[in-house]
Scaffold this active site. Sequence first.
Site, PDB file in Angstrom:
ATOM      1  N   GLY A  12      -0.496  19.697   7.777  1.00 47.79           N
ATOM      2  CA  GLY A  12      -0.694  18.442   8.502  1.00 47.79           C
ATOM      3  C   GLY A  12       0.629  17.678   8.503  1.00 47.79           C
ATOM      4  CB  ALA A  13       1.447  14.169   9.359  1.00 41.99           C
TER       5      ALA A  13
ATOM      6  CG  HIS B  88      20.512  10.616  34.768  1.00 40.08           C
ATOM      7  ND1 HIS B  88      19.955  11.783  34.290  1.00 40.08           N
ATOM      8  CD2 HIS B  88      21.826  10.889  35.031  1.00 40.08           C
ATOM      9  CE1 HIS B  88      20.880  12.730  34.268  1.00 40.08           C
ATOM     10  NE2 HIS B  88      22.028  12.214  34.712  1.00 40.08           N
TER      11      HIS B  88
ATOM     12  N   GLY C 200       0.813  -1.220   0.000  1.00 41.31           N
ATOM     13  CA  GLY C 200       0.000   0.000   0.000  1.00 41.31           C
ATOM     14  C   GLY C 200       0.839   1.258   0.000  1.00 41.31           C
TER      15      GLY C 200
ATOM     16  CB  CYS D 276       2.092   2.392   4.848  1.00 36.54           C
ATOM     17  SG  CYS D 276       3.273   2.194   6.180  1.00 36.54           S
TER      18      CYS D 276
END
Length: 466
Positions: free
Chosen positions: A183-184, A444, A42, A44
């Site tokens: 948008g994105a 950390h 597709g 993507c």
Amino acid sequence: MNKSTRYNLTVIGSGPGGYVAACRAAQLGMKVAIVEADRPGGICLNWGCIPTKALLKSAEMYEVLKKGGSFGLKAENISYDLAAVVERSRGIADRIVSGVEYLFKKYSIQHIKGMGTLASPTQVQVKANGETTVLESDVIIVATGARPRELPHIRLDGERIISSKQAMTLKTLPARLAVIGAGAIGMEFAYYYRALGSEVTVLEALDRVLPVEDEEISKQVARAFTRKGIQIETGALVSSVQRHGDTVQLEYEVKGNKKKLEADIALLAIGVVPNIEHLGLETVGVKTAKHGIAVNEHQQTNVPSIYAIGDVIGPPWLAHAASAEGVHAVEHIAGKNPRPIDYNAIPGCTYCRPQVASVGYTEQKAKAEGIAYTVGRFEFKASGRAVAVGDTDGLVKLIFEKQYGGLIGAHIAGAEAPEMIHELVLAIRQECTAEEIGKAVHAHPTFGESIMEAALDAIGERIHGA
Ligand code: NAD
């Protein structure tokens, strides 16, 4: 017409919705066919998420290398070869697509090439090379996706007025790029082309960039883009884009004032429309709604043997939502009684710089719904990790519902945002409180500590920062 073959499930469309649904169905013991006119994967895998992330990595590396001096590095005459950048991106799309072809083999999924049409509630007609085959199927999933939206007065010509597909393969850098829609897609390409050296103007109809994000995140990204030299015009409704030879002329309106802009290329990124035409929906009586095929909470259409998933059913138009819907539909078909998808717990990410990731309520939405809430914030400039790696432009903002204290919204702008959001997806699903997130010890030095600090901020216990 070829003689029919019987399947338990036939999926039409092989994007991240369709192919994942097919794999899950095969895992559950179904005999599965997947009908695809093009390459598997597709938008993507072929023309979206994956190849753009490859391009964006090149742009980001170019930006970082140019700043090498501040890291004590000597890197001179840094340049790039755009054709090679594009070639790498295409190669990566090819590689990921071949991974899907491997999955079809692994799961014994029958990949049928051609255009699929619903012929009846249990039949898919496939046309390929002048031949028609009919597949008999107990259940059908429609996963045909969406395509870029055009406007009656703004038509793509594929050369100067383009969509994201062409923007992904330009081999010559446009000196001036106009991006319509913040948008994105618009923001990712604005960042990409600016990083490579284009003069970029972003025109957005609403009052801020990334309008679906929390307002503070939009502001943070807009500030960063402006610092990079990207021109942003909000409240700018584009009314006309005309090609004149090698240039495009744009007309738009801001607060009643008509304005003009000349560019070499205009990228139209104003959303998507579902691929519902020529599917035979009318033949079998499948109903549609505002944004595409109408489905219930189990992705089932009004015709019980036909399901629909992904962009073809409308928002949130995200690959991972499509995959989740595919898995859900198949598990429902298999009688596993899955819990409906919680759409408030689906993250969204934008991979410009600063990167953006969010899940759940924005502060504006909480306010609009009359939800009492508390907010916790933490800025990357107070993070040791961010300072050490030179990526201090960032913010974590968490929104907790007041009555029971559970997290309802999380927003991150900055380095590693898409990698960090998942802790907060889980926290929303588990209704974690600020105390639970803030008292969970975070390693950390990490960017993730910013989440802990933002949670502590919501209960007045933040240690670092002003
Ligand atoms: P979008 O809907 O996210 O953004 C389109 C923008 O265009 C909106 O902000 C809208 O206000 C603006 N607009 C509409 N008409 C306009 C006009 N005439 N003039 C000026 N501005 C106008 O759509 P998109 O960016 O095209 O992306 C399509 C879909 O794909 C979205 O749902 C998006 O979330 C999804 N997507 C996601 C990713 C990601 O997750 N990284 C990447 C790309 C796309």
